[in-house]
Design a protein around this motif. Sequence first.
Motif, PDB file in Angstrom:
ATOM      1  N   GLU A  39       0.852  -1.184   0.000  1.00 50.83           N
ATOM      2  CA  GLU A  39       0.000   0.000   0.000  1.00 50.83           C
ATOM      3  C   GLU A  39       0.892   1.239   0.000  1.00 50.83           C
ATOM      4  N   VAL A  40       0.912   1.911  -1.138  1.00 47.92           N
ATOM      5  CA  VAL A  40       1.686   3.143  -1.276  1.00 47.92           C
ATOM      6  C   VAL A  40       0.781   4.294  -0.865  1.00 47.92           C
ATOM      7  N   GLY A  41       1.258   5.091   0.080  1.00 53.02           N
ATOM      8  CA  GLY A  41       0.423   6.164   0.629  1.00 53.02           C
ATOM      9  C   GLY A  41      -0.478   5.623   1.718  1.00 53.02           C
ATOM     10  N   CYS A  42       0.066   4.779   2.586  1.00 53.13           N
ATOM     11  CA  CYS A  42      -0.745   4.090   3.592  1.00 53.13           C
ATOM     12  C   CYS A  42      -1.207   5.001   4.726  1.00 53.13           C
ATOM     13  N   GLY A  43      -0.608   6.160   4.871  1.00 55.77           N
ATOM     14  CA  GLY A  43      -1.035   7.085   5.919  1.00 55.77           C
ATOM     15  C   GLY A  43      -0.953   6.470   7.296  1.00 55.77           C
ATOM     16  N   THR A  44      -2.034   6.549   8.029  1.00 50.05           N
ATOM     17  CA  THR A  44      -2.063   6.027   9.397  1.00 50.05           C
ATOM     18  C   THR A  44      -2.444   4.550   9.450  1.00 50.05           C
ATOM     19  N   GLY A  45      -2.609   3.930   8.289  1.00 48.89           N
ATOM     20  CA  GLY A  45      -2.776   2.486   8.240  1.00 48.89           C
ATOM     21  C   GLY A  45      -4.184   1.948   8.247  1.00 48.89           C
ATOM     22  N   ARG A  46      -5.176   2.773   7.995  1.00 46.80           N
ATOM     23  CA  ARG A  46      -6.560   2.308   8.036  1.00 46.80           C
ATOM     24  C   ARG A  46      -6.761   1.067   7.171  1.00 46.80           C
ATOM     25  N   VAL A  47      -6.311   1.107   5.930  1.00 42.61           N
ATOM     26  CA  VAL A  47      -6.501  -0.020   5.012  1.00 42.61           C
ATOM     27  C   VAL A  47      -5.500  -1.136   5.323  1.00 42.61           C
ATOM     28  N   SER A  48      -4.241  -0.779   5.512  1.00 39.51           N
ATOM     29  CA  SER A  48      -3.203  -1.792   5.773  1.00 39.51           C
ATOM     30  C   SER A  48      -3.522  -2.629   7.000  1.00 39.51           C
ATOM     31  N   ILE A  49      -3.926  -1.992   8.062  1.00 42.55           N
ATOM     32  CA  ILE A  49      -4.228  -2.714   9.304  1.00 42.55           C
ATOM     33  C   ILE A  49      -5.435  -3.626   9.108  1.00 42.55           C
ATOM     34  N   TRP A  50      -6.438  -3.135   8.431  1.00 46.38           N
ATOM     35  CA  TRP A  50      -7.635  -3.940   8.192  1.00 46.38           C
ATOM     36  C   TRP A  50      -7.274  -5.188   7.387  1.00 46.38           C
ATOM     37  N   LEU A  51      -6.492  -4.998   6.312  1.00 42.12           N
ATOM     38  CA  LEU A  51      -6.097  -6.141   5.492  1.00 42.12           C
ATOM     39  C   LEU A  51      -5.240  -7.123   6.290  1.00 42.12           C
ATOM     40  N   ALA A  52      -4.304  -6.616   7.065  1.00 36.85           N
ATOM     41  CA  ALA A  52      -3.455  -7.498   7.884  1.00 36.85           C
ATOM     42  C   ALA A  52      -4.297  -8.283   8.879  1.00 36.85           C
ATOM     43  N   ASN A  53      -5.277  -7.640   9.461  1.00 35.99           N
ATOM     44  CA  ASN A  53      -6.164  -8.314  10.417  1.00 35.99           C
ATOM     45  C   ASN A  53      -7.040  -9.369   9.751  1.00 35.99           C
ATOM     46  N   HIS A  54      -7.153  -9.285   8.429  1.00 39.37           N
ATOM     47  CA  HIS A  54      -7.935 -10.268   7.676  1.00 39.37           C
ATOM     48  C   HIS A  54      -7.038 -11.278   6.963  1.00 39.37           C
ATOM     49  N   GLY A  55      -5.782 -11.366   7.384  1.00 34.88           N
ATOM     50  CA  GLY A  55      -4.924 -12.440   6.932  1.00 34.88           C
ATOM     51  C   GLY A  55      -3.991 -12.151   5.773  1.00 34.88           C
ATOM     52  N   TYR A  56      -3.935 -10.931   5.306  1.00 34.59           N
ATOM     53  CA  TYR A  56      -3.053 -10.602   4.190  1.00 34.59           C
ATOM     54  C   TYR A  56      -1.692 -10.142   4.699  1.00 34.59           C
ATOM     55  N   SER A  57      -0.671 -10.379   3.875  1.00 30.97           N
ATOM     56  CA  SER A  57       0.674  -9.890   4.154  1.00 30.97           C
ATOM     57  C   SER A  57       0.775  -8.491   3.556  1.00 30.97           C
ATOM     58  N   VAL A  58       0.994  -7.486   4.392  1.00 36.05           N
ATOM     59  CA  VAL A  58       0.910  -6.097   3.952  1.00 36.05           C
ATOM     60  C   VAL A  58       2.189  -5.339   4.294  1.00 36.05           C
ATOM     61  N   VAL A  59       2.645  -4.540   3.337  1.00 35.81           N
ATOM     62  CA  VAL A  59       3.714  -3.570   3.561  1.00 35.81           C
ATOM     63  C   VAL A  59       3.131  -2.214   3.200  1.00 35.81           C
ATOM     64  N   GLY A  60       3.263  -1.258   4.111  1.00 33.33           N
ATOM     65  CA  GLY A  60       2.761   0.081   3.864  1.00 33.33           C
ATOM     66  C   GLY A  60       3.895   1.079   3.740  1.00 33.33           C
ATOM     67  N   LEU A  61       3.788   1.965   2.755  1.00 32.37           N
ATOM     68  CA  LEU A  61       4.768   3.031   2.541  1.00 32.37           C
ATOM     69  C   LEU A  61       4.070   4.381   2.564  1.00 32.37           C
ATOM     70  N   ASP A  62       4.745   5.373   3.099  1.00 32.88           N
ATOM     71  CA  ASP A  62       4.212   6.730   3.074  1.00 32.88           C
ATOM     72  C   ASP A  62       5.363   7.715   3.179  1.00 32.88           C
ATOM     73  N   LEU A  63       5.226   8.866   2.548  1.00 33.67           N
ATOM     74  CA  LEU A  63       6.250   9.905   2.632  1.00 33.67           C
ATOM     75  C   LEU A  63       6.212  10.641   3.965  1.00 33.67           C
ATOM     76  N   SER A  64       5.079  10.606   4.639  1.00 30.88           N
ATOM     77  CA  SER A  64       4.914  11.348   5.883  1.00 30.88           C
ATOM     78  C   SER A  64       5.375  10.514   7.078  1.00 30.88           C
ATOM     79  N   GLU A  65       6.486  10.895   7.654  1.00 32.99           N
ATOM     80  CA  GLU A  65       6.969  10.206   8.851  1.00 32.99           C
ATOM     81  C   GLU A  65       5.985  10.353  10.004  1.00 32.99           C
ATOM     82  N   GLU A  66       5.289  11.476  10.032  1.00 30.32           N
ATOM     83  CA  GLU A  66       4.302  11.710  11.093  1.00 30.32           C
ATOM     84  C   GLU A  66       3.141  10.736  10.982  1.00 30.32           C
ATOM     85  N   MET A  67       2.647  10.528   9.750  1.00 31.41           N
ATOM     86  CA  MET A  67       1.553   9.578   9.542  1.00 31.41           C
ATOM     87  C   MET A  67       2.015   8.165   9.882  1.00 31.41           C
TER      88      MET A  67
END
Length: 74
Positions: A39-67
């Motif tokens: 997930e490019v542009g994962c932000g605070t992880g709303r989608v990445s976390i949901w997918l990981a919790n549903h059994g997918y292997s997820v890597v999230g990237l974002d330019l914002s270190e704060e996010m």
Amino acid sequence: MNLYKNTFRFYDLIATDFDNDDLKFYENFLRSKNSKVLEVGCGTGRVSIWLANHGYSVVGLDLSEEMLGVFKKK
């Protein structure tokens, strides 16, 4: 330019207004639980976390270190 440098604290407050229909779209798009997701542009992880919790292997990237900092705390 980092649009979220000063607003990252508020992003999840706004994101709670989403109806989350997109999450089921992503899940339906993936072929199997063995799918690997980048997930490019994962932000605070709303989608990445949901997918990981549903059994997918997820890597999230974002330019914002704060996010990403918020993501890591989750």
